[in-house]
Motif scaffolding. Sequence first.
Motif: not given
Length: 177
Positions: A109-117, A26-33, A47-55
Amino acid sequence: MDYLSIKALHIIFVITWFAGLFYIPRIFIYQTEALSKPEPEKSILQAQLAIMAKRLWYIITWPSALITALMASILLYLQPEWIVLPFMQIKLILVGLLYGYHFSLHYIFKLLQLGVVKYSSMQLRIWNEVSTLILISVVFLIVKKDQLSWISGVLGIFALIILFLSGIKLYKYIRTK
């Protein structure tokens, strides 16, 4: 510790692991959107979603997956006769698929943390349902054990897949309307 305490811990960490597996996509979906949002909303959300995903991933999901495997190993060590039972062998295959799913989420997760969608929000919505299907399969397998009719079980899984995909399509239709 006694067998039942290990079993209780196993169940607790399975639940927390699934909580992570259900929520991280769900966080990945929100990051993408969030990428389609105008600035500064886009940057703030990313920024907020990346922190949430990491935690979620490193504090809940990964530790739960590892402790689940440890507790399961101890249970099988304490009850080695279970390993030869057909339902347990099938359960272990399903759990192997679940760990494969877990690793696929780690890749995303790793891709999205790098900003790659690499995947659309629709693809992620569909992928989000994999853990649900595995959970349903494992629970029915464990509860019914050898009473499980493989024909009805397979048909039931296909019906669930069709139901999930229909629900996703309906959600997309309602959302775009």
